[in-house]
Scaffold this active site. Structure first.
Site, PDB file in Angstrom:
ATOM      1  CG  HIS A  21      22.135  26.714 -26.404  1.00 48.99           C
ATOM      2  ND1 HIS A  21      22.184  27.795 -27.234  1.00 48.99           N
ATOM      3  CD2 HIS A  21      21.156  25.918 -26.882  1.00 48.99           C
ATOM      4  CE1 HIS A  21      21.271  27.677 -28.182  1.00 48.99           C
ATOM      5  NE2 HIS A  21      20.630  26.539 -27.984  1.00 48.99           N
ATOM      6  CD  GLN A  86       9.436  28.104 -26.264  1.00 47.38           C
ATOM      7  OE1 GLN A  86       8.971  29.222 -26.326  1.00 47.38           O
ATOM      8  NE2 GLN A  86      10.101  27.557 -27.268  1.00 47.38           N
ATOM      9  CG  ASP A 121      23.705  30.926 -26.586  1.00 44.96           C
ATOM     10  OD1 ASP A 121      23.918  29.735 -26.379  1.00 44.96           O
ATOM     11  OD2 ASP A 121      22.900  31.342 -27.460  1.00 44.96           O
TER      12      ASP A 121
END
Ligand SMILES: *[C@@H]1O[C@H](CO)[C@@H](O)[C@H](O)[C@H]1NC(C)=O
Length: 463
Positions: A21, A86, A121
């Site tokens: 990202h 995660q 983002d």
């Protein structure tokens, strides 16, 4: 020492420090900073992401008006990791709103200028509130493709129409009720939209994002309008501004001779592919995050060996132990297995005939930009939607037979794409898209013109 230039505007850039990202956001920031030299950009990233981002020679050399700053990774002091998936991402996301607020306030003091625009983002939906508090604009970067963006924008509609409880029986149905997604099936949507864990921190982040993005001054994306005209038209009607500025890969790496010499290619892939015939080589890579399970790595190796297709396989060193005994020795003439490969340059090379990929958005767009058909093996997130678009919307490739690599299935796919008439059609379609992609970023092309719009939204703020 030169005096600090006087800046007349200040932009805060908030990077998502996981996966791939931060790099494209930094690439866009560099371009904006070069085009707007009197604006200072404070680029916030975690120390860990920053060090891998800026370790390459290319990125270390930033314009003077880009300041790279640390933001906390959100891991509390003395925290003991439980090892759940995660976990680092969740810790970061939960702490992110406060950490970014503090970091921006500190940067405003240092620079002596209020932030006029928050460029983030798109995951950071809370930036809508941060920007409103600061009377700044919010410009959001969706780093994947327009299909997944639509899936998140219309999450509530998909849940209501399909039904969260009924979803298991409706996986094959298509999303005809969303303009531009007529060929996408329920089962292609990212987990967390209508199936999978709908309550995880990450699913919730994406859901909130879909609700918040219509508040953004602009939403921009690494794609070009001509690739998905219907989705583009629809998203333009949903957002205040929806701006396609890609493919970024065609902008960042130059084709001029002097720069080609500087391409980082430690294992000599480009010298090797130079000697192969046009459209003959399979380039295999599943990106920086994903590796297929060991059994599938074996199937890939076996399929390559029996098909005799020349190959470049980018495979992390630690996974090479899974390759069949003697594979590397037996295929020394046929191909190369390397821990890192110059992907963009390989995909631009005329000898590359097929890209075997997980269908992450950057990879798909780089393949489109090179005019290379794909064999898709999606794993999670937006990858199924991307693979589906490759197969049935653009018709520039196929999904691996039965969804996983087997020796025979992979061999059949290679044959279909590299040899059969079907493959020639895919190649023809890919070539057309490649031409459109190049046109989009050239002078007066759609992405070229759109970049001016982005610059206007970020730098020449008129709110
Ligand atoms: C970012 O990483 C680069 C390269 O490792 C390093 O030189 C620089 O000091 C780092 N900056 C911050 C703010 O962490």
């Amino acid at each position: 020492m030169a005096k600090d230039p006087i800046y007349d505007s200040h932009v805060a850039v908030l990077a998502f420090p996981f996966g791939t990202h931060a790099a494209p956001l930094l690439a866009v920031t560099r371009r904006l900073a070069s085009a707007g030299p009197t604006t200072v950009f404070s680029f916030f990233n975690t120390a860990q992401s920053n060090s891998s981002l800026l370790s390459s020679v290319d990125d270390a050399d930033l314009p003077a008006n880009v300041r790279v700053l640390d933001v906390s990774d959100g891991v509390p002091d003395g925290y003991v990791f439980s090892g759940r998936p995660q976990e680092t991402m969740e810790l970061f996301l939960v702490a992110a709103p406060e950490n970014f607020r503090e970091a921006i306030a500190a940067a405003e003091k240092e620079v002596g200028r209020k932030v006029k625009c928050v460029l983030t983002d798109a995951f950071f939906w809370f930036a809508a509130d941060i920007a409103a508090e600061m009377k700044a604009c919010w410009v959001a970067f969706w780093t994947a493709g327009p299909n997944s963006l639509s899936a998140h924008l219309y999450t509530d509609l998909i849940r209501e129409t399909i039904g969260v409880k009924e979803v298991n029986g409706r996986m094959e149905e298509t999303l005809g009720f969303i303009s531009g997604m007529e060929k996408m099936r329920v089962k292609d949507t990212p987990e967390g939209v209508v199936f999978g864990n709908l309550d995880s921190v990450f699913s919730n982040t994406l859901h909130q994002m879909g609700l918040a993005l219509p508040r953004a001054t602009a939403v921009f994306i690494n794609s070009f309008e001509e690739l998905d005209p219907t989705l583009t038209k629809n998203l333009k009607s949903e957002f205040k501004r929806y701006i396609n500025i890609g493919p970024l890969a065609l902008l960042s790496s130059s084709t001029s001779q002097t720069e080609t010499l500087l391409v980082h290619d430690p294992h000599g892939c480009l010298a090797w592919i130079e000697k192969r015939s046009p459209a003959s080589v399979a380039y295999i890579s599943f990106g920086t995050v994903m590796t297929p399970p060991p059994g599938e790595l074996v199937a890939i190796a076996q399929g390559l060996e029996s098909s005799k297709v020349p190959f470049v396989w980018s495979l992390k060193e630690k996974n090479m132990v899974h390759l069949p005994n003697g594979f590397l020795e037996r295929t020394r003439e046929q191909g190369m297995v390397v821990p890192w490969a110059p992907q963009v340059e390989l995909l631009k090379h005329e000898a590359t005939g097929v890209f075997v990929t997980h269908c992450g958005w950057n990879s798909v767009l780089e393949s489109v930009s090179g005019g290379v058909p794909m064999i898709c093996r999606p794993f999670f997130g937006d990858q199924r939607l991307n693979g589906r678009a490759v197969e049935v919307v653009w018709e520039i490739g196929m999904t691996i037979i039965n969804g996983v690599f087997t020796k025979d299935g992979f061999e059949k796919c290679l044959d279909r794409v590299l040899v059969q008439d079907d493959g020639k059609k895919m190649k023809g379609n890919a070539k057309k898209l490649k031409e459109q992609a190049h046109e989009a970023v050239s002078a007066k092309g759609s992405s070229f013109e759109n970049f001016e719009g982005l610059l206007d939204a970020v730098v020449n703020i008129s709110i």
